[in-house]
Scaffold this motif. Structure first.
Motif, short mmCIF file in Angstrom:
data_model
loop_
_atom_site.label_atom_id
_atom_site.label_comp_id
_atom_site.label_asym_id
_atom_site.label_seq_id
_atom_site.Cartn_x
_atom_site.Cartn_y
_atom_site.Cartn_z
N MET A 25 26.38 29.71 68.83
CA MET A 25 26.72 30.97 68.19
C MET A 25 27.86 30.74 67.20
SD MET A 25 27.58 34.49 70.06
CE MET A 25 28.19 35.86 69.20
N LEU A 26 27.74 31.29 66.01
CA LEU A 26 28.77 31.15 64.98
C LEU A 26 29.86 32.20 65.16
CD1 LEU A 26 26.50 30.67 61.84
CD2 LEU A 26 27.79 28.94 63.07
N LYS A 27 31.09 31.76 65.02
CA LYS A 27 32.21 32.68 65.10
C LYS A 27 32.42 33.31 63.73
CE LYS A 27 37.01 32.92 66.46
NZ LYS A 27 38.18 32.19 66.89
N SER A 28 32.52 34.60 63.69
CA SER A 28 32.67 35.31 62.43
C SER A 28 33.97 36.10 62.44
CB SER A 28 31.49 36.26 62.24
OG SER A 28 31.65 37.03 61.09
N THR A 29 34.68 36.09 61.31
CA THR A 29 35.88 36.89 61.16
C THR A 29 35.83 37.60 59.82
OG1 THR A 29 37.10 35.06 60.15
CG2 THR A 29 37.30 35.30 62.53
N ILE A 30 36.71 38.56 59.64
CA ILE A 30 36.81 39.26 58.35
C ILE A 30 38.03 38.73 57.62
CG2 ILE A 30 37.12 41.49 57.22
CD1 ILE A 30 34.39 41.16 58.59
N ASP A 31 37.82 38.26 56.39
CA ASP A 31 38.91 37.74 55.58
C ASP A 31 39.82 38.90 55.18
OD1 ASP A 31 40.26 37.08 52.96
OD2 ASP A 31 39.38 35.13 53.43
N LYS A 32 41.11 38.80 55.51
CA LYS A 32 42.05 39.90 55.24
C LYS A 32 42.25 40.13 53.75
CE LYS A 32 44.49 39.24 59.54
NZ LYS A 32 45.71 38.85 60.21
N ALA A 33 42.18 39.08 52.94
CA ALA A 33 42.41 39.22 51.50
C ALA A 33 41.25 39.89 50.79
CB ALA A 33 42.69 37.85 50.88
N THR A 34 40.02 39.56 51.21
CA THR A 34 38.85 40.06 50.49
C THR A 34 38.09 41.15 51.22
OG1 THR A 34 37.38 38.40 51.45
CG2 THR A 34 38.52 37.80 49.40
N GLY A 35 38.22 41.20 52.55
CA GLY A 35 37.47 42.16 53.33
C GLY A 35 36.04 41.71 53.62
N PHE A 36 35.69 40.49 53.21
CA PHE A 36 34.35 39.97 53.43
C PHE A 36 34.27 39.18 54.73
CE2 PHE A 36 34.47 40.17 48.71
CZ PHE A 36 33.46 41.10 48.54
N GLU A 37 33.06 39.13 55.29
CA GLU A 37 32.83 38.32 56.48
C GLU A 37 33.02 36.85 56.14
OE1 GLU A 37 29.47 37.71 59.93
OE2 GLU A 37 28.82 38.36 57.95
N LYS A 38 33.62 36.13 57.06
CA LYS A 38 33.92 34.72 56.84
C LYS A 38 33.40 33.91 58.02
CE LYS A 38 37.98 31.94 55.82
NZ LYS A 38 39.41 31.98 55.55
N ARG A 39 32.40 33.05 57.77
CA ARG A 39 31.86 32.20 58.82
C ARG A 39 32.01 30.72 58.52
NH1 ARG A 39 25.93 34.36 59.76
NH2 ARG A 39 26.29 35.55 57.90
N PHE A 40 31.75 30.33 57.29
CA PHE A 40 31.69 28.91 56.97
C PHE A 40 32.85 28.45 56.09
CE2 PHE A 40 27.31 30.50 57.36
CZ PHE A 40 26.95 29.81 58.50
N GLU A 41 33.51 29.37 55.44
CA GLU A 41 34.54 29.03 54.49
C GLU A 41 35.79 28.53 55.20
OE1 GLU A 41 33.15 31.97 54.79
OE2 GLU A 41 31.94 32.24 53.03
N ASN A 42 36.31 27.39 54.74
CA ASN A 42 37.53 26.84 55.30
C ASN A 42 38.65 26.81 54.27
OD1 ASN A 42 36.52 26.25 57.90
ND2 ASN A 42 35.41 24.53 57.05
N ILE A 43 38.39 27.35 53.11
CA ILE A 43 39.37 27.36 52.03
C ILE A 43 39.76 28.80 51.75
CG2 ILE A 43 39.74 26.85 49.58
CD1 ILE A 43 37.67 24.62 49.85
N GLY A 44 41.06 29.05 51.66
CA GLY A 44 41.53 30.39 51.33
C GLY A 44 41.01 30.81 49.97
N THR A 45 40.66 32.06 49.82
CA THR A 45 40.08 32.55 48.58
C THR A 45 40.88 33.75 48.07
OG1 THR A 45 37.89 31.89 49.32
CG2 THR A 45 37.99 33.48 47.52
N ILE A 46 41.17 33.75 46.78
CA ILE A 46 41.83 34.88 46.15
C ILE A 46 40.89 35.41 45.07
CG2 ILE A 46 43.80 35.64 44.78
CD1 ILE A 46 45.38 33.31 46.01
N VAL A 47 40.64 36.70 45.09
CA VAL A 47 39.78 37.33 44.09
C VAL A 47 40.67 38.09 43.12
CG1 VAL A 47 37.89 38.97 43.70
CG2 VAL A 47 37.91 37.54 45.76
#
Length: 61
Positions: free
Chosen positions: A1-23
């Motif tokens: 089972m994949l662990k999913s979180t919500i990125d606080k900066a973007t509000g998008f679901e985050k499952r695979f990303e390991n790099i911080g993202t700024i929009v």
């Protein structure tokens, strides 16, 4: 089972990303922010008498 979180900066679901993202609102503000970050890095490296090596992607990354 994949662990999913919500990125606080973007509000998008985050499952695979390991790099911080700024929009950014637009490409101009993104370019200015990146230029400032690079300039700061160069200054820090110069003060430490170390080389500053940048690896930049080509295209519209």
């Amino acid at each position: 089972m994949l662990k999913s979180t919500i990125d606080k900066a973007t509000g998008f679901e985050k499952r695979f990303e390991n790099i911080g993202t700024i929009v950014y609102e637009d490409s101009t503000s993104a370019a200015k922010s990146i230029a400032q970050e690079i300039a700061n890095l160069i200054r820090v490296k110069q003060s430490q008498r170390q080389p500053c090596i940048l690896g930049l992607a080509t295209g519209s990354s």
